[in-house]
Design a protein around this motif. Structure first.
Motif, mmCIF file in Angstrom:
data_model
loop_
_atom_site.group_PDB
_atom_site.id
_atom_site.type_symbol
_atom_site.label_atom_id
_atom_site.label_comp_id
_atom_site.label_asym_id
_atom_site.label_seq_id
_atom_site.Cartn_x
_atom_site.Cartn_y
_atom_site.Cartn_z
ATOM 1 N N VAL A 7 31.481 1.360 9.791
ATOM 2 C CA VAL A 7 32.192 1.678 11.031
ATOM 3 C C VAL A 7 31.502 2.814 11.764
ATOM 4 O O VAL A 7 31.085 3.807 11.154
ATOM 5 C CB VAL A 7 33.661 2.080 10.746
ATOM 6 C CG1 VAL A 7 34.392 2.410 12.050
ATOM 7 C CG2 VAL A 7 34.384 0.980 9.988
ATOM 8 N N LEU A 8 31.389 2.684 13.095
ATOM 9 C CA LEU A 8 30.962 3.763 13.977
ATOM 10 C C LEU A 8 32.149 4.146 14.860
ATOM 11 O O LEU A 8 32.807 3.280 15.425
ATOM 12 C CB LEU A 8 29.790 3.311 14.854
ATOM 13 C CG LEU A 8 29.316 4.304 15.921
ATOM 14 C CD1 LEU A 8 28.748 5.566 15.278
ATOM 15 C CD2 LEU A 8 28.277 3.654 16.832
ATOM 16 N N ASP A 9 32.398 5.454 14.999
ATOM 17 C CA ASP A 9 33.555 5.925 15.759
ATOM 18 C C ASP A 9 33.123 7.028 16.723
ATOM 19 O O ASP A 9 32.528 8.028 16.309
ATOM 20 C CB ASP A 9 34.613 6.468 14.783
ATOM 21 C CG ASP A 9 35.909 6.875 15.472
ATOM 22 O OD1 ASP A 9 36.065 6.590 16.676
ATOM 23 O OD2 ASP A 9 36.773 7.468 14.793
ATOM 24 N N LEU A 10 33.425 6.846 18.021
ATOM 25 C CA LEU A 10 33.183 7.885 19.019
ATOM 26 C C LEU A 10 34.438 8.722 19.282
ATOM 27 O O LEU A 10 34.418 9.610 20.124
ATOM 28 C CB LEU A 10 32.716 7.264 20.340
ATOM 29 C CG LEU A 10 31.203 7.040 20.501
ATOM 30 C CD1 LEU A 10 30.656 6.088 19.456
ATOM 31 C CD2 LEU A 10 30.891 6.538 21.898
ATOM 32 N N VAL A 11 35.517 8.440 18.543
ATOM 33 C CA VAL A 11 36.816 9.099 18.742
ATOM 34 C C VAL A 11 37.220 8.988 20.216
ATOM 35 O O VAL A 11 37.312 9.979 20.945
ATOM 36 C CB VAL A 11 36.798 10.569 18.277
ATOM 37 C CG1 VAL A 11 38.231 11.123 18.196
ATOM 38 C CG2 VAL A 11 36.127 10.721 16.909
#
Length: 348
Positions: A7-11
């Protein structure tokens, strides 16, 4: 080809959220990924953006690693020209000591923001400029050396001073190079480091960058063969129609970025539908062209697309950025569409 999922998360921050709400939503998302068996969870570094709260990867990593049990947590990535290499080494040495075997340090060369904010990151003293970017390979070497348990010797006034990122280290985090051009591909190959191309951002040049990395790779003590994976934007819902509706808020964000429009907090799905319907034809066509490179659909079609991407680019891991939007009235501290994307992608 079957692929492990990460998972990649930029918030992301929505129009109905505060920063605190967005952080709670990301904690819930990370716990979902941990529960479902995702391999790793990375957070980005962007500054001064109305819809992105991922400004400080080390702080976020500490928060997310504390809230999870087994998943690897890391940066995708730390924009190294923004920071002194020793500071980065110290931060990630402490994270590795606190969560041994669970920390990834992804290093990038871009500033992750506008020129004025880049200048402000170091109070105008040695911030991101052409010289700092040109010294990226040197900065990478410094981080690698300083993080070693034995430290690195710094010659100063006829004496050698030993710099250690932390006392009594017993392990170091996995260190990756990230990029969206061939520069980092060449550098990672030369140094024998793992490498990731930002396929989720542009969707173009991925095959060329990965081929350059693999064909030029020189084994190192840490890595004897090339190691990479793929990134992709994803929205998965019970039906394709629902997924197509849920992708609109993030699609409008990317369209604004590409066309130089003012960036705002991420709209709700209802707000996005109104804006999308009012787009000029040229902008709508551009948005749809971008969406074609994303993974959007029902569970069966989405999982099939992930398998196709893994086979096309020869990887055994795909890192998805779940970009599903949210309807009005949703709990501000949760992102149900993003959580559901991870659940359906994993077959839960």
């Amino acid at each position: 080809m079957s692929a492990e999922l990460s998972v990649l998360d930029l918030v992301p921050v929505r129009t109905d959220q505060t920063t605190a709400d967005a952080l709670r939503a990301s904690v819930a998302l990370a716990r979902t990924a941990d529960r479902l068996g995702y391999r790793r969870y990375w957070v980005a570094e962007h500054h001064n953006m109305p819809a992105v709260a991922a400004t400080n990867p080390p702080v976020l990593i500490a928060m997310l690693a504390s809230a999870t049990e087994r998943i690897r947590v890391g940066s995708g990535g730390v924009m190294l020209p923004n920071h002194a290499p020793l500071v980065v080494a110290e931060q990630f040495a402490l994270l590795e000591a606190a969560f041994p075997g669970r920390i990834d340090l992804g290093l990038g060369r871009a500033p992750g923001t506008d020129p004025v904010t880049s200048w402000a990151l170091r109070h105008g003293a040695g911030g991101v400029d052409d010289q700092a970017v040109a010294r990226f390979p040197e900065y990478v070497d410094n981080v690698l050396a300083m993080m070693e348990p034995a430290g690195v010797g710094l010659a100063l006034r006829e004496r050698t001073h030993v710099l250690r990122a932390t006392p009594q280290a017993t392990s170091v985090p996995a260190i990756w190079l990230l990029g969206s051009s061939d520069f980092s591909a060449r550098l990672a190959a030369e140094k024998g480091m793992p490498y990731v191309f930002a396929h989720h951002f542009s969707g173009q040049g991925t095959a060329e960058a990965l081929e350059l990395y693999r064909s030029s790779f020189k084994p190192s003590p840490e890595l004897d063969e090339p190691r990479t994976f793929l990134t992709a934007n994803a929205v998965v819902a019970e039906t394709t129609a629902e997924a197509e509706r849920s992708v609109l808020p993030n699609l409008l964000q990317m369209l604004a970025l590409r066309t130089g429009q003012e960036l705002t907090a991420q709209p709700t799905i209802e707000e996005a539908e109104e804006r999308f319907a009012a787009l000029p034809d040229a902008h709508r066509d551009l948005a749809l062209a971008m969406r074609e490179r994303w993974v959007v659909g029902d569970p069966a079609s989405a999982r099939a697309r992930i398998g196709e991407l893994a086979a096309e680019f020869g990887v055994d891991e795909v890192m998805v950025q779940p970009v599903a939007g949210t309807v009005a009235g949703t709990d501000p501290g949760r992102s149900p569409g993003r959580e559901r994307t991870l659940e359906l992608m994993a077959g839960a």
